[in-house]
Design a protein around this motif. Structure first.
Motif, PDB file in Angstrom:
ATOM      1  N   LYS A  28      46.194  46.365  39.090  1.00 33.23           N
ATOM      2  CA  LYS A  28      45.678  47.461  38.254  1.00 33.23           C
ATOM      3  C   LYS A  28      44.904  46.950  37.039  1.00 33.23           C
ATOM      4  O   LYS A  28      45.066  47.417  35.916  1.00 33.23           O
ATOM      5  N   ILE A  29      44.057  45.963  37.301  1.00 29.35           N
ATOM      6  CA  ILE A  29      43.189  45.393  36.260  1.00 29.35           C
ATOM      7  C   ILE A  29      41.750  45.756  36.614  1.00 29.35           C
ATOM      8  O   ILE A  29      41.300  45.535  37.736  1.00 29.35           O
ATOM      9  N   ASP A  30      41.033  46.320  35.662  1.00 30.74           N
ATOM     10  CA  ASP A  30      39.634  46.696  35.833  1.00 30.74           C
ATOM     11  C   ASP A  30      38.776  45.431  35.765  1.00 30.74           C
ATOM     12  O   ASP A  30      39.057  44.536  34.971  1.00 30.74           O
ATOM     13  N   VAL A  31      37.743  45.345  36.602  1.00 23.86           N
ATOM     14  CA  VAL A  31      36.836  44.196  36.569  1.00 23.86           C
ATOM     15  C   VAL A  31      35.404  44.714  36.445  1.00 23.86           C
ATOM     16  O   VAL A  31      35.003  45.627  37.161  1.00 23.86           O
ATOM     17  N   ALA A  32      34.645  44.130  35.519  1.00 23.88           N
ATOM     18  CA  ALA A  32      33.256  44.542  35.300  1.00 23.88           C
ATOM     19  C   ALA A  32      32.347  43.314  35.290  1.00 23.88           C
ATOM     20  O   ALA A  32      32.791  42.196  35.024  1.00 23.88           O
ATOM     21  N   ASN A  83      44.143  44.082  30.760  1.00 24.17           N
ATOM     22  CA  ASN A  83      43.853  45.256  31.586  1.00 24.17           C
ATOM     23  C   ASN A  83      42.405  45.290  32.059  1.00 24.17           C
ATOM     24  O   ASN A  83      42.001  46.192  32.766  1.00 24.17           O
ATOM     25  N   LYS A  84      41.626  44.288  31.644  1.00 26.89           N
ATOM     26  CA  LYS A  84      40.225  44.243  32.063  1.00 26.89           C
ATOM     27  C   LYS A  84      39.736  42.798  32.100  1.00 26.89           C
ATOM     28  O   LYS A  84      40.004  42.021  31.192  1.00 26.89           O
ATOM     29  N   MET A 117      34.407  34.952  46.748  1.00 26.83           N
ATOM     30  CA  MET A 117      35.366  34.740  45.658  1.00 26.83           C
ATOM     31  C   MET A 117      35.511  36.008  44.823  1.00 26.83           C
ATOM     32  O   MET A 117      36.610  36.370  44.395  1.00 26.83           O
ATOM     33  N   MET A 118      34.394  36.697  44.619  1.00 24.94           N
ATOM     34  CA  MET A 118      34.410  37.924  43.824  1.00 24.94           C
ATOM     35  C   MET A 118      35.146  39.053  44.554  1.00 24.94           C
ATOM     36  O   MET A 118      35.843  39.841  43.931  1.00 24.94           O
ATOM     37  N   VAL A 119      35.003  39.114  45.881  1.00 25.14           N
ATOM     38  CA  VAL A 119      35.718  40.121  46.662  1.00 25.14           C
ATOM     39  C   VAL A 119      37.221  39.865  46.560  1.00 25.14           C
ATOM     40  O   VAL A 119      38.014  40.789  46.352  1.00 25.14           O
ATOM     41  N   LEU A 120      37.618  38.604  46.689  1.00 32.04           N
ATOM     42  CA  LEU A 120      39.028  38.245  46.578  1.00 32.04           C
ATOM     43  C   LEU A 120      39.581  38.600  45.199  1.00 32.04           C
ATOM     44  O   LEU A 120      40.669  39.171  45.084  1.00 32.04           O
ATOM     45  N   LEU A 121      38.823  38.292  44.155  1.00 29.67           N
ATOM     46  CA  LEU A 121      39.236  38.647  42.799  1.00 29.67           C
ATOM     47  C   LEU A 121      39.435  40.156  42.684  1.00 29.67           C
ATOM     48  O   LEU A 121      40.436  40.621  42.132  1.00 29.67           O
ATOM     49  N   GLN A 122      38.485  40.923  43.204  1.00 32.64           N
ATOM     50  CA  GLN A 122      38.571  42.383  43.106  1.00 32.64           C
ATOM     51  C   GLN A 122      39.817  42.914  43.810  1.00 32.64           C
ATOM     52  O   GLN A 122      40.495  43.800  43.302  1.00 32.64           O
ATOM     53  N   LYS A 123      40.132  42.361  44.988  1.00 35.09           N
ATOM     54  CA  LYS A 123      41.325  42.799  45.724  1.00 35.09           C
ATOM     55  C   LYS A 123      42.587  42.538  44.908  1.00 35.09           C
ATOM     56  O   LYS A 123      43.469  43.389  44.809  1.00 35.09           O
ATOM     57  N   LYS A 124      42.682  41.344  44.325  1.00 32.70           N
ATOM     58  CA  LYS A 124      43.862  40.989  43.528  1.00 32.70           C
ATOM     59  C   LYS A 124      43.935  41.832  42.260  1.00 32.70           C
ATOM     60  O   LYS A 124      45.017  42.238  41.840  1.00 32.70           O
ATOM     61  N   TYR A 180      41.098  32.997  37.019  1.00 32.53           N
ATOM     62  CA  TYR A 180      41.583  34.367  37.208  1.00 32.53           C
ATOM     63  C   TYR A 180      43.058  34.404  37.575  1.00 32.53           C
ATOM     64  O   TYR A 180      43.770  35.338  37.224  1.00 32.53           O
ATOM     65  N   GLN A 181      43.555  33.372  38.257  1.00 31.18           N
ATOM     66  CA  GLN A 181      44.981  33.318  38.580  1.00 31.18           C
ATOM     67  C   GLN A 181      45.806  33.260  37.297  1.00 31.18           C
ATOM     68  O   GLN A 181      46.852  33.891  37.192  1.00 31.18           O
ATOM     69  N   ALA A 182      45.317  32.533  36.302  1.00 33.47           N
ATOM     70  CA  ALA A 182      46.010  32.426  35.013  1.00 33.47           C
ATOM     71  C   ALA A 182      46.110  33.802  34.347  1.00 33.47           C
ATOM     72  O   ALA A 182      47.105  34.099  33.683  1.00 33.47           O
ATOM     73  N   ILE A 183      45.086  34.620  34.529  1.00 35.00           N
ATOM     74  CA  ILE A 183      45.102  35.972  33.953  1.00 35.00           C
ATOM     75  C   ILE A 183      46.198  36.804  34.616  1.00 35.00           C
ATOM     76  O   ILE A 183      46.964  37.479  33.946  1.00 35.00           O
ATOM     77  N   PHE A 184      46.291  36.736  35.942  1.00 38.66           N
ATOM     78  CA  PHE A 184      47.292  37.520  36.659  1.00 38.66           C
ATOM     79  C   PHE A 184      48.714  37.066  36.333  1.00 38.66           C
ATOM     80  O   PHE A 184      49.642  37.854  36.367  1.00 38.66           O
ATOM     81  N   GLU A 185      48.865  35.779  36.022  1.00 39.06           N
ATOM     82  CA  GLU A 185      50.190  35.238  35.717  1.00 39.06           C
ATOM     83  C   GLU A 185      50.545  35.374  34.239  1.00 39.06           C
ATOM     84  O   GLU A 185      51.678  35.132  33.849  1.00 39.06           O
ATOM     85  N   SER A 186      49.579  35.759  33.428  1.00 32.27           N
ATOM     86  CA  SER A 186      49.789  35.872  31.987  1.00 32.27           C
ATOM     87  C   SER A 186      50.593  37.116  31.630  1.00 32.27           C
ATOM     88  O   SER A 186      50.342  38.196  32.149  1.00 32.27           O
TER      89      SER A 186
END
Length: 95
Positions: free
Chosen positions: A67-71, A36-37, A55-62, A25-31
């Motif tokens: 401004k990335i939707d997570v499902a 957007n999702k 881990m999922m809570v941390l991902l959701q916060k980031k 997920y860090q790679a996604i944020f740095e990409s």
């Protein structure tokens, strides 16, 4: 152009998967590609523990900051029950 990135989770989603999950997920944020999702694919998951929930809570916060939707998709059986008991429907959209 906006894009969706899917993270396929393992059968046993616990602390042993922390480094891989965080790196993915860090790679996604740095990409720079404009994701957007993020979709968490739970199709294979039959076990998850409290560290996975953390881990999922941390991902959701980031994701919220970025401004990335997570499902969540494919959650079933015990994994789905745990997510619902932990009230994750308030954090994530289940698809």
């Amino acid at each position: 152009m906006a894009a969706t990135k899917t993270l396929s989770l393992p059968e046993k989603f616990d602390f042993s998967y922390n480094k891989v999950f965080s790196k993915e997920y860090q790679a996604i944020f740095e990409s720079p590609t404009g994701v957007n999702k993020i979709v968490l694919d739970f199709n294979r998951v039959n076990y998850l523990d409290s560290s996975a929930l953390g881990m999922m809570v941390l991902l959701q916060k980031k994701a919220k900051v970025a401004k990335i939707d997570v499902a969540i998709v494919g959650a079933k059986s015990t994994a789905e029950e745990i997510l619902k008991m932990a009230n994750f429907a308030k954090l994530y959209r289940f698809e």
